[in-house]
Design an enzyme around this catalytic site. Structure first.
Site, PDB file in Angstrom:
ATOM      1  N   LYS A   7      31.235  39.230  47.255  1.00  0.00           N
ATOM      2  CA  LYS A   7      32.149  39.322  48.217  1.00  0.00           C
ATOM      3  C   LYS A   7      32.728  40.858  48.156  1.00  0.00           C
ATOM      4  O   LYS A   7      33.144  41.413  49.090  1.00  0.00           O
ATOM      5  CB  LYS A   7      33.318  38.391  48.744  1.00  0.00           C
ATOM      6  CG  LYS A   7      34.073  38.031  47.332  1.00  0.00           C
ATOM      7  CD  LYS A   7      35.282  38.760  47.344  1.00  0.00           C
ATOM      8  CE  LYS A   7      35.927  38.842  46.048  1.00  0.00           C
ATOM      9  NZ  LYS A   7      37.366  39.398  45.906  1.00  0.00           N
ATOM     10  N   ALA A  38      46.943  38.396  44.073  1.00  0.00           N
ATOM     11  CA  ALA A  38      47.932  38.551  42.989  1.00  0.00           C
ATOM     12  C   ALA A  38      49.509  38.853  43.650  1.00  0.00           C
ATOM     13  O   ALA A  38      50.502  38.266  43.375  1.00  0.00           O
ATOM     14  CB  ALA A  38      47.649  39.424  41.780  1.00  0.00           C
ATOM     15  N   GLU A  57      35.357  46.758  41.241  1.00  0.00           N
ATOM     16  CA  GLU A  57      34.109  45.748  40.453  1.00  0.00           C
ATOM     17  C   GLU A  57      32.894  45.742  41.366  1.00  0.00           C
ATOM     18  O   GLU A  57      31.802  45.596  41.076  1.00  0.00           O
ATOM     19  CB  GLU A  57      34.815  44.284  40.420  1.00  0.00           C
ATOM     20  CG  GLU A  57      35.733  44.388  39.186  1.00  0.00           C
ATOM     21  CD  GLU A  57      36.468  42.970  38.947  1.00  0.00           C
ATOM     22  OE1 GLU A  57      36.921  42.444  39.706  1.00  0.00           O
ATOM     23  OE2 GLU A  57      36.686  42.687  37.827  1.00  0.00           O
ATOM     24  N   SER A 114      43.192  44.656  48.868  1.00  0.00           N
ATOM     25  CA  SER A 114      41.901  44.781  48.270  1.00  0.00           C
ATOM     26  C   SER A 114      41.524  46.179  47.839  1.00  0.00           C
ATOM     27  O   SER A 114      41.297  47.257  48.854  1.00  0.00           O
ATOM     28  CB  SER A 114      40.601  44.266  49.187  1.00  0.00           C
ATOM     29  OG  SER A 114      39.503  44.657  48.654  1.00  0.00           O
ATOM     30  N   ARG A 115      41.276  46.601  46.663  1.00  0.00           N
ATOM     31  CA  ARG A 115      40.915  47.731  46.192  1.00  0.00           C
ATOM     32  C   ARG A 115      39.485  47.923  46.372  1.00  0.00           C
ATOM     33  O   ARG A 115      39.062  49.316  46.759  1.00  0.00           O
ATOM     34  CB  ARG A 115      40.923  47.621  44.587  1.00  0.00           C
ATOM     35  CG  ARG A 115      40.123  46.794  43.763  1.00  0.00           C
ATOM     36  CD  ARG A 115      40.257  46.723  42.319  1.00  0.00           C
ATOM     37  NE  ARG A 115      41.487  46.007  42.143  1.00  0.00           N
ATOM     38  CZ  ARG A 115      41.863  45.488  40.958  1.00  0.00           C
ATOM     39  NH1 ARG A 115      41.204  45.836  39.914  1.00  0.00           N
ATOM     40  NH2 ARG A 115      42.968  44.754  40.772  1.00  0.00           N
TER      41      ARG A 115
HETATM   42  N1  LIG Z   1      44.427  41.207  41.463  1.00  0.00           N
HETATM   43  C1  LIG Z   1      44.038  39.889  42.238  1.00  0.00           C
HETATM   44  O1  LIG Z   1      44.571  39.887  43.347  1.00  0.00           O
HETATM   45  C2  LIG Z   1      43.061  39.172  41.673  1.00  0.00           C
HETATM   46  C3  LIG Z   1      42.964  37.874  42.170  1.00  0.00           C
HETATM   47  C4  LIG Z   1      41.737  37.214  41.711  1.00  0.00           C
HETATM   48  C5  LIG Z   1      40.702  37.390  40.585  1.00  0.00           C
HETATM   49  N2  LIG Z   1      41.215  38.715  40.251  1.00  0.00           N
HETATM   50  C6  LIG Z   1      40.118  39.027  39.149  1.00  0.00           C
HETATM   51  O2  LIG Z   1      40.996  39.001  37.814  1.00  0.00           O
HETATM   52  C7  LIG Z   1      40.227  40.013  37.077  1.00  0.00           C
HETATM   53  C8  LIG Z   1      41.478  41.050  36.792  1.00  0.00           C
HETATM   54  O3  LIG Z   1      42.175  41.528  37.772  1.00  0.00           O
HETATM   55  P1  LIG Z   1      43.332  42.456  37.709  1.00  0.00           P
HETATM   56  O4  LIG Z   1      43.649  42.454  39.123  1.00  0.00           O
HETATM   57  O5  LIG Z   1      44.248  41.775  36.869  1.00  0.00           O
HETATM   58  O6  LIG Z   1      42.804  43.728  37.092  1.00  0.00           O
HETATM   59  P2  LIG Z   1      43.676  44.803  36.886  1.00  0.00           P
HETATM   60  O7  LIG Z   1      42.830  46.235  37.022  1.00  0.00           O
HETATM   61  O8  LIG Z   1      45.105  44.822  37.318  1.00  0.00           O
HETATM   62  O9  LIG Z   1      43.726  44.664  35.127  1.00  0.00           O
HETATM   63  C9  LIG Z   1      43.736  45.769  34.325  1.00  0.00           C
HETATM   64  C10 LIG Z   1      44.325  45.023  33.083  1.00  0.00           C
HETATM   65  O10 LIG Z   1      43.295  44.947  32.088  1.00  0.00           O
HETATM   66  C11 LIG Z   1      43.599  45.075  30.832  1.00  0.00           C
HETATM   67  N3  LIG Z   1      42.921  45.928  30.166  1.00  0.00           N
HETATM   68  C12 LIG Z   1      42.497  47.300  30.508  1.00  0.00           C
HETATM   69  N4  LIG Z   1      41.670  47.615  29.303  1.00  0.00           N
HETATM   70  C13 LIG Z   1      41.135  46.482  28.577  1.00  0.00           C
HETATM   71  C14 LIG Z   1      40.230  46.630  27.565  1.00  0.00           C
HETATM   72  N5  LIG Z   1      39.401  47.538  27.087  1.00  0.00           N
HETATM   73  N6  LIG Z   1      40.040  45.431  27.158  1.00  0.00           N
HETATM   74  C15 LIG Z   1      40.505  44.096  27.651  1.00  0.00           C
HETATM   75  N7  LIG Z   1      41.515  44.559  28.605  1.00  0.00           N
HETATM   76  C16 LIG Z   1      41.676  45.370  28.992  1.00  0.00           C
HETATM   77  C17 LIG Z   1      45.121  45.517  30.851  1.00  0.00           C
HETATM   78  O11 LIG Z   1      45.718  44.266  30.694  1.00  0.00           O
HETATM   79  C18 LIG Z   1      45.167  46.187  32.108  1.00  0.00           C
HETATM   80  O12 LIG Z   1      46.314  45.893  32.868  1.00  0.00           O
HETATM   81  C19 LIG Z   1      39.367  40.757  38.097  1.00  0.00           C
HETATM   82  O13 LIG Z   1      38.024  40.543  37.756  1.00  0.00           O
HETATM   83  C20 LIG Z   1      39.864  40.422  39.492  1.00  0.00           C
HETATM   84  O14 LIG Z   1      38.461  40.639  40.223  1.00  0.00           O
HETATM   85  C21 LIG Z   1      41.909  39.427  40.717  1.00  0.00           C
END
Ligand SMILES: NC(=O)c1ccc[n+]([C@@H]2O[C@H](COP(=O)([O-])OP(=O)(O)OC[C@H]3O[C@@H](n4cnc5c(N)ncnc54)[C@H](O)[C@@H]3O)[C@@H](O)[C@H]2O)c1
Length: 337
Positions: A189, A138, A279, A252-253
């Site tokens: 992964k 992101a 995750e 990467s977390r």
């Molecule tokens: N961050 C990246 O670069 C990236 C890239 C590709 C895919 N992904 C995937 O996308 C998904 C989201 O990742 P992220 O980085 O945005 O995570 P994140 O940890 O930033 O997202 C957390 C968000 O989830 C929402 N949330 C919190 N509690 C919730 C609940 N109880 N119910 C519903 N929503 C809730 C809120 O909007 C919160 O900000 C993940 O599966 C991740 O693997 C992330």
């Protein structure tokens, strides 16, 4: 103009919302977290999750799920995988027949061993469920760095609609019918990234990292193919591509959590420090259960599980991998004599 609802306002939801807006679409973003929506409305920036990425003023932010889902041409489901089922359940009453939902979360549901798209299909059977993944942080998409991903769907027409929605001159989208391979690559992964992080935390070098990446993709492919996925997918962006980015990146977390464990933190201490859903921890357990079900060996993933859940030290896990019984690299290759 296409109207898109983005469900989930974490770093990925926000980066994709910005991208979709850049592509000329009308974007509404939903979050369950009221304070987050308040902050996004006030600051037009997710100061915690994607600091420095300014969002256009005409992206709408809301906690009203009906408003985000109804009458939208496409929906992007971007909540972390642990919240996919509960969120899909809440969305279901508002989704209409054949509305496209693009799942962008990565994970395997621990209790059912289902992929994210299967969970969404089960909760919202009328939807046309697709997936999009690949090596895409992101933080980089948010500032427009060149990125490539894959849109997967059951039909070519749906995959191409998703491709058209997201693609632009810095975000290239390929298509694929192998949703299963894409989703398994994207989820598993994260487990190998934990191992790569552990190696970094232990102070090991590039040789160790390269070994984890290549033997890691061999494990992922072994399981994915046993489950019906295509090996080409694991050799592509959503397999080896996503694995490389996650094992190497400072964003990467999973790698970060692994690194802390390599330095001696427990799983709990490491996840507390990372402060985000890691995750790979959930996918590690799920992968082991899938390995049993499909009778495949996943030695790295097994060792990661021992570090996570049995208090094994990362150092002994690496040693045990090194001294496993001797074997050829590729069991399917034939010797001349
Ligand atoms: N961050 C990246 O670069 C990236 C890239 C590709 C895919 N992904 C995937 O996308 C998904 C989201 O990742 P992220 O980085 O945005 O995570 P994140 O940890 O930033 O997202 C957390 C968000 O989830 C929402 N949330 C919190 N509690 C919730 C609940 N109880 N119910 C519903 N929503 C809730 C809120 O909007 C919160 O900000 C993940 O599966 C991740 O693997 C992330």
């Amino acid at each position: 103009m296409v109207e898109v609802g983005v469900i989930g306002a974490g770093s990925w939801g926000i980066a994709l919302a910005k991208l979709l807006h850049t592509n000329g679409n009308k974007v509404t973003v939903w979050s369950i977290v009221e304070d987050e929506i308040k902050m996004l409305k006030e600051k037009h920036e997710h100061v915690d999750k994607l600091p420095g990425v300014k969002l256009p003023e005409d992206i709408l932010f809301t906690t009203d799920l009906a408003e985000t889902v109804q009458q939208k041409d496409m929906l992007v489901l971007a909540v972390p995988s642990v919240f996919t089922r509960s969120t899909a359940k809440s969305m279901a009453p508002y989704v209409t027949e054949k509305q496209i939902i693009v799942c962008v979360a990565k994970g395997i549901e621990e209790s059912t061993l289902m992929t994210i798209s299967d969970v969404v299909e089960q909760e919202i059977p009328c939807a046309d469920v697709s997936v999009m993944c690949g090596p895409s942080h992101a933080e980089e998409v948010g500032i427009g760095l060149p990125t490539t991903v894959v849109a997967g769907a059951k039909t070519k027409a749906t995959a191409e609609r998703v491709q058209d929605l997201f693609m632009n001159d810095v975000f290239r989208v390929y298509t694929s019918p192998d949703m299963l391979g894409m989703e398994l690559g994207g989820s598993l992964k994260n487990v190998i990234a934990l191992a790569a992080g552990m190696a970094d935390g232990l102070g090991y070098g590039d040789n160790t990292k390269a070994a984890l990446i290549t033997r890691g993709i061999t494990e992922i492919a072994r399981l994915a193919v046993a489950m019906g996925a295509h090996v080409e997918t694991l050799c592509g962006l959503t397999g080896i591509g996503d694995l490389i980015v996650t094992c190497e990146s400072k964003h990467s977390r999973n790698r970060k959590a692994g690194m802390l464990m390599g330095q001696g933190y427990t799983m709990q201490q490491a996840t507390d420090e990372v402060k985000m859903v890691v995750e790979g921890i959930y996918s590690a357990k799920a992968a082991l259960m899938l390995a049993k079900k499909y009778h495949v060996e996943l030695p790295i993933i097994e060792e990661v599980n021992k570090v996570l859940f049995e208090n094994k030290s990362a150092k002994s896990a690496v040693t045990d991998l090194m001294i496993r019984e001797k074997r050829p690299e590729h069991t399917e290759l034939e010797w001349e004599s």
